[in-house]
Write a protein that holds these residues in place. Structure first.
Motif, PDB file in Angstrom:
ATOM      1  N   PHE A   1       0.831  -1.210   0.000  1.00  0.00           N
ATOM      2  CA  PHE A   1       0.000   0.000   0.000  1.00  0.00           C
ATOM      3  C   PHE A   1       0.861   1.254   0.000  1.00  0.00           C
ATOM      4  CE2 PHE A   1      -3.582   2.690   0.784  1.00  0.00           C
ATOM      5  CZ  PHE A   1      -3.068   3.723   1.538  1.00  0.00           C
ATOM      6  N   ARG A   2       1.860   1.296   0.864  1.00  0.00           N
ATOM      7  CA  ARG A   2       2.712   2.499   0.948  1.00  0.00           C
ATOM      8  C   ARG A   2       3.410   2.762  -0.377  1.00  0.00           C
ATOM      9  NH1 ARG A   2       4.937  -0.073   5.569  1.00  0.00           N
ATOM     10  NH2 ARG A   2       3.556   0.285   7.335  1.00  0.00           N
ATOM     11  N   TYR A   3       3.858   1.686  -1.001  1.00  0.00           N
ATOM     12  CA  TYR A   3       4.517   1.840  -2.301  1.00  0.00           C
ATOM     13  C   TYR A   3       3.539   2.410  -3.334  1.00  0.00           C
ATOM     14  CZ  TYR A   3       6.068   0.498  -6.940  1.00  0.00           C
ATOM     15  OH  TYR A   3       6.372   0.521  -8.278  1.00  0.00           O
ATOM     16  N   VAL A   4       2.362   1.806  -3.407  1.00  0.00           N
ATOM     17  CA  VAL A   4       1.377   2.244  -4.393  1.00  0.00           C
ATOM     18  C   VAL A   4       0.938   3.673  -4.108  1.00  0.00           C
ATOM     19  CG1 VAL A   4      -0.951   1.841  -5.288  1.00  0.00           C
ATOM     20  CG2 VAL A   4       0.564  -0.106  -4.846  1.00  0.00           C
ATOM     21  N   ALA A   5       0.706   3.968  -2.828  1.00  0.00           N
ATOM     22  CA  ALA A   5       0.258   5.315  -2.453  1.00  0.00           C
ATOM     23  C   ALA A   5       1.295   6.365  -2.814  1.00  0.00           C
ATOM     24  CB  ALA A   5      -0.043   5.358  -0.953  1.00  0.00           C
ATOM     25  N   ALA A   6       2.580   6.026  -2.661  1.00  0.00           N
ATOM     26  CA  ALA A   6       3.638   6.984  -2.992  1.00  0.00           C
ATOM     27  C   ALA A   6       3.638   7.297  -4.475  1.00  0.00           C
ATOM     28  CB  ALA A   6       4.993   6.429  -2.562  1.00  0.00           C
ATOM     29  N   ARG A   7       3.154   6.372  -5.255  1.00  0.00           N
ATOM     30  CA  ARG A   7       3.160   6.599  -6.707  1.00  0.00           C
ATOM     31  C   ARG A   7       1.878   7.250  -7.183  1.00  0.00           C
ATOM     32  NH1 ARG A   7       5.204   2.085 -10.620  1.00  0.00           N
ATOM     33  NH2 ARG A   7       4.730   3.820 -11.994  1.00  0.00           N
ATOM     34  N   VAL A   8       0.729   6.852  -6.630  1.00  0.00           N
ATOM     35  CA  VAL A   8      -0.519   7.408  -7.153  1.00  0.00           C
ATOM     36  C   VAL A   8      -0.999   8.613  -6.357  1.00  0.00           C
ATOM     37  CG1 VAL A   8      -1.204   5.181  -8.095  1.00  0.00           C
ATOM     38  CG2 VAL A   8      -2.022   5.849  -5.821  1.00  0.00           C
ATOM     39  N   GLY A   9      -0.537   8.708  -5.109  1.00  0.00           N
ATOM     40  CA  GLY A   9      -0.852   9.899  -4.313  1.00  0.00           C
ATOM     41  C   GLY A   9      -2.283   9.992  -3.841  1.00  0.00           C
TER      42      GLY A   9
ATOM     43  N   GLN B   1      12.152   6.100 -11.933  1.00  0.00           N
ATOM     44  CA  GLN B   1      12.288   7.154 -10.936  1.00  0.00           C
ATOM     45  C   GLN B   1      11.134   7.075  -9.932  1.00  0.00           C
ATOM     46  OE1 GLN B   1      12.439  10.641 -13.452  1.00  0.00           O
ATOM     47  NE2 GLN B   1      14.668  10.587 -13.629  1.00  0.00           N
ATOM     48  N   GLN B   2       9.938   6.832 -10.423  1.00  0.00           N
ATOM     49  CA  GLN B   2       8.794   6.683  -9.509  1.00  0.00           C
ATOM     50  C   GLN B   2       9.025   5.517  -8.560  1.00  0.00           C
ATOM     51  OE1 GLN B   2       4.795   6.586 -11.043  1.00  0.00           O
ATOM     52  NE2 GLN B   2       5.349   7.879 -12.783  1.00  0.00           N
ATOM     53  N   ASN B   3       9.532   4.419  -9.128  1.00  0.00           N
ATOM     54  CA  ASN B   3       9.759   3.232  -8.302  1.00  0.00           C
ATOM     55  C   ASN B   3      10.751   3.531  -7.182  1.00  0.00           C
ATOM     56  OD1 ASN B   3       8.019   1.298  -9.332  1.00  0.00           O
ATOM     57  ND2 ASN B   3       9.384   0.810 -11.027  1.00  0.00           N
ATOM     58  N   VAL B   4      11.841   4.195  -7.526  1.00  0.00           N
ATOM     59  CA  VAL B   4      12.854   4.430  -6.497  1.00  0.00           C
ATOM     60  C   VAL B   4      12.315   5.393  -5.438  1.00  0.00           C
ATOM     61  CG1 VAL B   4      14.111   6.387  -7.525  1.00  0.00           C
ATOM     62  CG2 VAL B   4      15.333   4.710  -6.169  1.00  0.00           C
ATOM     63  N   ILE B   5      11.549   6.404  -5.852  1.00  0.00           N
ATOM     64  CA  ILE B   5      10.964   7.338  -4.882  1.00  0.00           C
ATOM     65  C   ILE B   5       9.966   6.597  -3.990  1.00  0.00           C
ATOM     66  CG2 ILE B   5       9.463   9.357  -4.648  1.00  0.00           C
ATOM     67  CD1 ILE B   5      12.301  10.066  -5.482  1.00  0.00           C
ATOM     68  N   ALA B   6       9.142   5.750  -4.606  1.00  0.00           N
ATOM     69  CA  ALA B   6       8.128   5.031  -3.830  1.00  0.00           C
ATOM     70  C   ALA B   6       8.763   4.070  -2.842  1.00  0.00           C
ATOM     71  CB  ALA B   6       7.182   4.296  -4.770  1.00  0.00           C
TER      72      ALA B   6
ATOM     73  N   GLY C   1       8.420   6.316   0.045  1.00  0.00           N
ATOM     74  CA  GLY C   1       7.078   5.850   0.385  1.00  0.00           C
ATOM     75  C   GLY C   1       7.108   4.668   1.329  1.00  0.00           C
ATOM     76  N   GLN C   2       8.038   3.754   1.061  1.00  0.00           N
ATOM     77  CA  GLN C   2       8.111   2.530   1.839  1.00  0.00           C
ATOM     78  C   GLN C   2       9.236   2.576   2.868  1.00  0.00           C
ATOM     79  OE1 GLN C   2       6.113   0.285   2.342  1.00  0.00           O
ATOM     80  NE2 GLN C   2       7.400  -1.190   3.385  1.00  0.00           N
ATOM     81  N   GLY C   3      10.188   3.492   2.700  1.00  0.00           N
ATOM     82  CA  GLY C   3      11.273   3.611   3.672  1.00  0.00           C
ATOM     83  C   GLY C   3      12.317   2.527   3.565  1.00  0.00           C
ATOM     84  N   LEU C   4      12.458   1.923   2.381  1.00  0.00           N
ATOM     85  CA  LEU C   4      13.459   0.876   2.214  1.00  0.00           C
ATOM     86  C   LEU C   4      14.850   1.489   2.084  1.00  0.00           C
ATOM     87  CD1 LEU C   4      11.681  -1.550  -0.276  1.00  0.00           C
ATOM     88  CD2 LEU C   4      11.720  -1.624   2.208  1.00  0.00           C
TER      89      LEU C   4
ATOM     90  N   THR D   1       6.858  13.060   4.090  1.00  0.00           N
ATOM     91  CA  THR D   1       5.576  13.556   4.601  1.00  0.00           C
ATOM     92  C   THR D   1       4.425  13.118   3.718  1.00  0.00           C
ATOM     93  OG1 THR D   1       5.705  15.634   3.353  1.00  0.00           O
ATOM     94  CG2 THR D   1       6.721  15.598   5.538  1.00  0.00           C
ATOM     95  N   LEU D   2       4.742  12.654   2.522  1.00  0.00           N
ATOM     96  CA  LEU D   2       3.686  12.164   1.635  1.00  0.00           C
ATOM     97  C   LEU D   2       3.256  10.749   1.985  1.00  0.00           C
ATOM     98  CD1 LEU D   2       4.855  13.331  -1.912  1.00  0.00           C
ATOM     99  CD2 LEU D   2       3.375  14.511  -0.288  1.00  0.00           C
ATOM    100  N   THR D   3       4.042  10.097   2.819  1.00  0.00           N
ATOM    101  CA  THR D   3       3.755   8.687   3.127  1.00  0.00           C
ATOM    102  C   THR D   3       2.356   8.531   3.680  1.00  0.00           C
ATOM    103  OG1 THR D   3       6.082   8.324   3.621  1.00  0.00           O
ATOM    104  CG2 THR D   3       4.534   6.670   4.403  1.00  0.00           C
ATOM    105  N   MET D   4       1.635   7.638   3.078  1.00  0.00           N
ATOM    106  CA  MET D   4       0.293   7.340   3.576  1.00  0.00           C
ATOM    107  C   MET D   4       0.312   5.982   4.260  1.00  0.00           C
ATOM    108  SD  MET D   4      -2.360   8.460   0.626  1.00  0.00           S
ATOM    109  CE  MET D   4      -1.611   9.350  -0.719  1.00  0.00           C
ATOM    110  N   GLU D   5      -0.518   5.861   5.247  1.00  0.00           N
ATOM    111  CA  GLU D   5      -0.674   4.567   5.918  1.00  0.00           C
ATOM    112  C   GLU D   5      -2.033   3.988   5.534  1.00  0.00           C
ATOM    113  OE1 GLU D   5       2.950   4.282   7.268  1.00  0.00           O
ATOM    114  OE2 GLU D   5       1.436   2.773   7.750  1.00  0.00           O
ATOM    115  N   PRO D   6      -2.114   2.678   5.423  1.00  0.00           N
ATOM    116  CA  PRO D   6      -3.403   2.071   5.063  1.00  0.00           C
ATOM    117  C   PRO D   6      -4.417   2.197   6.201  1.00  0.00           C
ATOM    118  CG  PRO D   6      -1.784   0.369   5.590  1.00  0.00           C
ATOM    119  CD  PRO D   6      -1.045   1.668   5.607  1.00  0.00           C
ATOM    120  N   ARG D   7      -5.648   2.395   5.812  1.00  0.00           N
ATOM    121  CA  ARG D   7      -6.711   2.424   6.810  1.00  0.00           C
ATOM    122  C   ARG D   7      -6.987   0.995   7.282  1.00  0.00           C
ATOM    123  NH1 ARG D   7     -11.773   4.318   4.589  1.00  0.00           N
ATOM    124  NH2 ARG D   7     -11.017   3.391   2.657  1.00  0.00           N
ATOM    125  N   PRO D   8      -7.146   0.761   8.553  1.00  0.00           N
ATOM    126  CA  PRO D   8      -7.385  -0.607   9.051  1.00  0.00           C
ATOM    127  C   PRO D   8      -8.614  -1.246   8.408  1.00  0.00           C
ATOM    128  CG  PRO D   8      -6.879   0.873  10.872  1.00  0.00           C
ATOM    129  CD  PRO D   8      -7.019   1.733   9.657  1.00  0.00           C
TER     130      PRO D   8
END
Lengths: 179, 315
Positions: free
Chosen positions: A31-39, A131-136, A140-143, B50-57
Motif C-alpha cells: 500500500f505504501r509503495y502504491v500510495a507513494a506513486r498514485v498519491g 524514478q517513480q519506483n525508487v521514490i516510492a 514511500g516505503q522507507g526501504l 511527509t507524503l507517506t500514507m498509511e493504510p486504513r485498518p
C-alpha cells in the motif's frame, strides 16, 4: 529466506493460514509503495487489493514466485500502477482535508502546505517509471538503498544515481509549477 | 568527470548525509558554491516522507476478507473433478516432453562412443556414475564396474590407435614389466613407467593395478603413467612375454614359448622401475589364437583382443 520459501510453498497449495499471513505481512508495504506513486488513498487501496488478486491468479496459473515474494509483489504493484495511469486521466485537483491539524498553522498556511503536497504528488506521477519506483520504495516505503536495489534488480550505485536524478527532476517540475 | 557528474556525486553525498540525520544547513555549508542548486533538491528529499500514507485498518480488513474468500473459491474449484477442458495445454506439455526426451536419447547415443577429451565424454561418465549408484550391491555392481573398466581399456586402445591424446585411467593386470626399457604391459596396453611415475604398493607381474596417465606417442603409442597403484597383488603369470611397441621383424624373434612355468620373482619395492631390476623377460608367451609370429607385440595383442571382443574401433 527459508521461512519465505516455506510460506510460498504452503501458499502454492492455497493453505488459508499461509495466505492470511502473506496478506497481513505485505498489505501495508505494498500500500505504501502504491500510495507513494498514485498519491491517493482510495486509489492506493483499490490497487493494493488488485495486487493480491493478481497473486491468487498467479497461484492458480502456477506462475507464482518460487523464491522472493516481496520483490514479486512490488513488481506486480508497479504494473498495476502503470495500468492505472494508462487507463485514467489524472486531473490536477486540490482536496481539502477535513481533519485540520493543530492550531499552530493558520488556514492559509494549511492550504499552502496541502498544495505543496499535491504538487509534489503530481510531480512524482510525471517521473519515469524507474524514478517513480525508487521514490516510492525509498521514501514511500522507507526501504534502504540495498533493499531497493534488490527489488529493482540494480546495483546500489545505480539506485543512488537514479534517486538523485529523480529528486532533481522533482525539484525542476515543482519550480515550473510555481512559476 | 563532467561538471554534471561532479554535481551529481556531490548531490548523492548530500542526500546520504540528510538521510543520516545531518541538518540541511550544515550540509549546504560544506558546498557553498553549489548550495543554490542543492537546496531545492534537498528540500524535496526532506518533504517526500511527509507524503507517506498509511493504510486504513478497515480497508486492510476488507481486502483480507476478499482475498481469503477468493482463495477459498479457488480451493473449492481445484477439488471439483476436472471436466474435459481444453486439452491443448496438456498436448503442448506432452509435445515438449517428447522433444526433450528425444533430444536426450540422441545425446545419450552419441555420448556412448565418446572418448576422453570429447565434450560428451563427461556425459558418458556421468551416465555410468548414475548406473553405478542405481546398481544393487554385490555381484551386479561388480559386473558393472568390470564392464566400465573394459570400456576404459577400449577407449585407451582407440586413443592409442590415433584418436588423440588424453588423460586416462584404468585398472588392469600387469602382464609384463621391463625395467630396463621402462615399458610395462597392463591388460594388453603398453604403459611407460619412468622416474616421474608414482608407484603405490609393490606391483608385480600378475598384480591388479590402477594406472593413471596420458596417452601419447613416444617411439610408439603408449600410456605415459603418472601413477601405478596396486589394487590387488596376484599370482605371477606363468610366462612373462616381451613388450614391444612396434611389430617385431622376424630377425628379432625371441625364443619359442616354453610350456614350463618360470619361478615367481622375489617381490622387491619399486620406487622407480629402473632402480630395482626384475628378472628380464626371456620367454615369449604361449601362442594365442591370433598370433602366428614368434614374437608377440602389443599392437597385435590389442587387435586380437579387440577382434575377440566382438567390437571394432569404430570411434
Amino acid at each position: 529466506m527459508q521461512d519465505e520459501l516455506a510460506l510460498l510453498a504452503r501458499a502454492r497449495s492455497l493453505d488459508p493460514e499461509a495466505l492470511a499471513l502473506i496478506h497481513d505481512t505485505y498489505y501495508a508495504p505494498v500500500f505504501r509503495y502504491v500510495a507513494a506513486r498514485v498519491g491517493d488513498q482510495v486509489t492506493a487501496e483499490d490497487l493494493t487489493s488488485e495486487v493480491f488478486t493478481r497473486f491468487l491468479s498467479a497461484l492458480r496459473d502456477r506462475s507464482a514466485p518460487q523464491t522472493s515474494l516481496q520483490g514479486w509483489l512490488y513488481r506486480v504493484a508497479s504494473h498495476a500502477v502503470n495500468d492505472h495511469f494508462r487507463q485514467h486521466y489524472r486531473a490536477r485537483q486540490v482536496d481539502l482535508d477535513d481533519n485540520l491539524p493543530n492550531g499552530e498553522a493558520g488556514p492559509a498556511e494549511t492550504v499552502e502546505k496541502m498544495l505543496d503536497h499535491e504538487s509534489l504528488r503530481q510531480a512524482v506521477t510525471e517521473l519515469t517509471e524507474d524514478q517513480q519506483n525508487v521514490i516510492a520504495l525509498r521514501y514511500g516505503q522507507g526501504l534502504s538503498i540495498q533493499e531497493a536495489a534488490q527489488i529493482m534488480g540494480k546495483n546500489e550505485g545505480a539506485i543512488k544515481q537514479l534517486q538523485a536524478r529523480a529528486l532533481a527532476a522533482l525539484a525542476r517540475k515543482l519550480r515550473r509549477m510555481n512559476e | 568527470m563532467t561538471m554534471d557528474t561532479v554535481f551529481e556525486a556531490r548531490l548523492i553525498e548530500c542526500l546520504a548525509a540528510l538521510e543520516a540525520g545531518e541538518p540541511m544547513e550544515q550540509i549546504l555549508t560544506r558546498h557553498p558554491e553549489d548550495a543554490a542548486r542543492l537546496r531545492p533538491i534537498l528540500e524535496v528529499a526532506a518533504a517526500l516522507p511527509t507524503l507517506t500514507m498509511e493504510p486504513r485498518p478497515e480497508a486492510a480488513a476488507t481486502s483480507r476478507r476478499a482475498f481469503l474468500a477468493e482463495a477459498e473459491a479457488l480451493r473449492a474449484a481445484s477439488r471439483r473433478p476436472r471436466r474435459a477442458g481444453n486439452p491443448w495445454p496438456v498436448l503442448q506439455w506432452l509435445g515438449t516432453l517428447i522433444l526433450v526426451l528425444g533430444g536426450l536419447a540422441v545425446l545419450l547415443a552419441v555420448s556412448d562412443s565418446a572418448l576422453p577429451g570429447n565434450p560428451l565424454y563427461g556425459l558418458k561418465r556421468g551416465i555410468e556414475g548414475v548406473q553405478l549408484v542405481l546398481a544393487p550391491s554385490g555381484e551386479a555392481r561388480s559386473a558393472l564396474e568390470r564392464r566400465f573398466n573394459q570400456e576404459r581399456i577400449k577407449e585407451i586402445r582407440a586413443l592409442l590407435g590415433g584418436a588423440g591424446a588424453a588423460q586416462v585411467e584404468f585398472e588392469g593386470i600387469i602382464e609384463v614389466i621391463q625395467p630396463d626399457s621402462g615399458l610395462w604391459q597392463v591388460s594388453g596396453l603398453p604403459v611407460w613407467v619412468d622416474s616421474n611415475t608414482q608407484i603405490v604398493g609393490t606391483p608385480l607381474v600378475g598384480s591388479t593395478v590402477r594406472v593413471r596417465g596420458v596417452t601419447e606417442v613416444k617411439g610408439g603409442n603408449l600410456v605415459q603413467a603418472s601413477l601405478i597403484a596396486v589394487v590387488e597383488a596376484g599370482p605371477a603369470p606363468s610366462l612373462t612375454p616381451t613388450v614391444s611397441l612396434t611389430p617385431a621383424p622376424s630377425g628379432t624373434a625371441t625364443p619359442t614359448p616354453q610350456p614350463t612355468p618360470t619361478p615367481t620373482p622375489t617381490p622387491t619395492p619399486l620406487p622407480a622401475p629402473t632402480a630395482t631390476p626384475l628378472p628380464a623377460p626371456s620367454l615369449a608367451p604361449e601362442a594365442t589364437e591370433e598370433e602366428d609370429s614368434g614374437t608377440p607385440d602389443v599392437t597385435d595383442t590389442h587387435e586380437g583382443e579387440a577382434e575377440s571382443g566382438g567390437t571394432s574401433d569404430g570411434y
